[in-house]
Structures are given as C-alpha cells and as structure tokens.
Design a protein around this motif. Structure first.
Motif, PDB file in Angstrom:
ATOM      1  N   GLY A   1       0.831  -1.204   0.000  1.00  0.00           N
ATOM      2  CA  GLY A   1       0.000   0.000   0.000  1.00  0.00           C
ATOM      3  C   GLY A   1       0.858   1.243   0.000  1.00  0.00           C
ATOM      4  O   GLY A   1       2.066   1.192  -0.207  1.00  0.00           O
ATOM      5  N   LYS A   2       0.201   2.346   0.245  1.00  0.00           N
ATOM      6  CA  LYS A   2       0.920   3.613   0.202  1.00  0.00           C
ATOM      7  C   LYS A   2       1.841   3.769   1.413  1.00  0.00           C
ATOM      8  O   LYS A   2       1.719   3.051   2.392  1.00  0.00           O
ATOM      9  CB  LYS A   2      -0.054   4.777   0.112  1.00  0.00           C
ATOM     10  N   HIS A   3       2.722   4.727   1.339  1.00  0.00           N
ATOM     11  CA  HIS A   3       3.646   4.991   2.436  1.00  0.00           C
ATOM     12  C   HIS A   3       2.877   5.467   3.669  1.00  0.00           C
ATOM     13  O   HIS A   3       2.010   6.320   3.578  1.00  0.00           O
ATOM     14  CB  HIS A   3       4.651   6.061   2.015  1.00  0.00           C
ATOM     15  N   LEU A   4       3.204   4.885   4.798  1.00  0.00           N
ATOM     16  CA  LEU A   4       2.629   5.315   6.067  1.00  0.00           C
ATOM     17  C   LEU A   4       3.686   6.124   6.814  1.00  0.00           C
ATOM     18  O   LEU A   4       4.884   5.900   6.639  1.00  0.00           O
ATOM     19  CB  LEU A   4       2.205   4.104   6.892  1.00  0.00           C
ATOM     20  N   PRO A   5       3.291   7.065   7.657  1.00  0.00           N
ATOM     21  CA  PRO A   5       4.262   7.882   8.388  1.00  0.00           C
ATOM     22  C   PRO A   5       5.194   7.022   9.245  1.00  0.00           C
ATOM     23  O   PRO A   5       4.821   5.937   9.693  1.00  0.00           O
ATOM     24  CB  PRO A   5       3.401   8.772   9.286  1.00  0.00           C
ATOM     25  N   ASP A   6       6.412   7.529   9.463  1.00  0.00           N
ATOM     26  CA  ASP A   6       7.364   6.828  10.323  1.00  0.00           C
ATOM     27  C   ASP A   6       6.721   6.550  11.677  1.00  0.00           C
ATOM     28  O   ASP A   6       6.094   7.421  12.267  1.00  0.00           O
ATOM     29  CB  ASP A   6       8.627   7.671  10.533  1.00  0.00           C
ATOM     30  N   GLY A   7       6.872   5.347  12.140  1.00  0.00           N
ATOM     31  CA  GLY A   7       6.298   4.966  13.423  1.00  0.00           C
ATOM     32  C   GLY A   7       4.911   4.375  13.330  1.00  0.00           C
ATOM     33  O   GLY A   7       4.457   3.696  14.242  1.00  0.00           O
ATOM     34  N   ALA A   8       4.215   4.608  12.227  1.00  0.00           N
ATOM     35  CA  ALA A   8       2.835   4.120  12.108  1.00  0.00           C
ATOM     36  C   ALA A   8       2.781   2.601  12.017  1.00  0.00           C
ATOM     37  O   ALA A   8       1.940   1.969  12.652  1.00  0.00           O
ATOM     38  CB  ALA A   8       2.140   4.748  10.897  1.00  0.00           C
ATOM     39  N   ILE A   9       3.695   2.009  11.251  1.00  0.00           N
ATOM     40  CA  ILE A   9       3.685   0.551  11.096  1.00  0.00           C
ATOM     41  C   ILE A   9       3.853  -0.138  12.442  1.00  0.00           C
ATOM     42  O   ILE A   9       3.128  -1.082  12.759  1.00  0.00           O
ATOM     43  CB  ILE A   9       4.783   0.094  10.113  1.00  0.00           C
ATOM     44  N   GLU A  10       4.798   0.345  13.236  1.00  0.00           N
ATOM     45  CA  GLU A  10       5.027  -0.272  14.541  1.00  0.00           C
ATOM     46  C   GLU A  10       3.783  -0.189  15.420  1.00  0.00           C
ATOM     47  O   GLU A  10       3.426  -1.152  16.098  1.00  0.00           O
ATOM     48  CB  GLU A  10       6.217   0.389  15.250  1.00  0.00           C
ATOM     49  N   GLU A  11       3.123   0.949  15.423  1.00  0.00           N
ATOM     50  CA  GLU A  11       1.909   1.122  16.230  1.00  0.00           C
ATOM     51  C   GLU A  11       0.775   0.236  15.715  1.00  0.00           C
ATOM     52  O   GLU A  11       0.031  -0.344  16.505  1.00  0.00           O
ATOM     53  CB  GLU A  11       1.471   2.591  16.222  1.00  0.00           C
ATOM     54  N   ILE A  12       0.644   0.129  14.410  1.00  0.00           N
ATOM     55  CA  ILE A  12      -0.407  -0.709  13.821  1.00  0.00           C
ATOM     56  C   ILE A  12      -0.146  -2.179  14.127  1.00  0.00           C
ATOM     57  O   ILE A  12      -1.065  -2.904  14.522  1.00  0.00           O
ATOM     58  CB  ILE A  12      -0.523  -0.438  12.307  1.00  0.00           C
TER      59      ILE A  12
END
Length: 69
Positions: A49-60
């Motif tokens: 998918g599209k780029h997610l903000p830094d840190g978002a992947i870890e939180e998700i």
C-alpha cells in the motif's frame, strides 16, 4: 467485521486508522479509504500500500498483536 481503531502520533501530528481483520490479512483504512494491507504471521509481516508515516507501522502491528492474537 471486526474493526480496531488506532491513533498514531508522529511528532505533533496524529493519524487515525481503522484495522479491519479479514480471513488472511488486515486492511488498514484512513477516513474510509484503504491505505495498506498487512499480512501478519508469527514469522513475518508483509505490507503493501501507500507509504505510512514513520512509526505508524510499529503502532499498527502492536495494535494487531494486542487485539487479535
């Protein structure tokens, strides 16, 4: 449909996402638009998918672990 809401704070900005559990993956939406699909297994994670903000992947990923495992 099982939906988990998560807010990710990056610096002073906040991003609200919905995590929707499907049969074999998780759909990530923001303002009712799909922004990513995550396949999550014990051994690996695949994100498309599209780029997610830094840190978002870890939180998700953390929200998936807490709410679905």
């Amino acid at each position: 449909m099982d939906v988990v809401k998560v807010t990710v704070k990056v610096g002073q900005l906040e991003y609200d996402y919905d995590i929707i559990k499907n049969t074999d993956n998780y759909t990530i939406t923001q303002q009712n638009k799909q922004v990513a699909v995550i396949e999550y297994r014990d051994e690996w994670v695949q994100i498309s998918g599209k780029h997610l903000p830094d840190g978002a992947i870890e939180e998700i990923i953390h929200a998936i672990e807490v709410n679905y495992n």
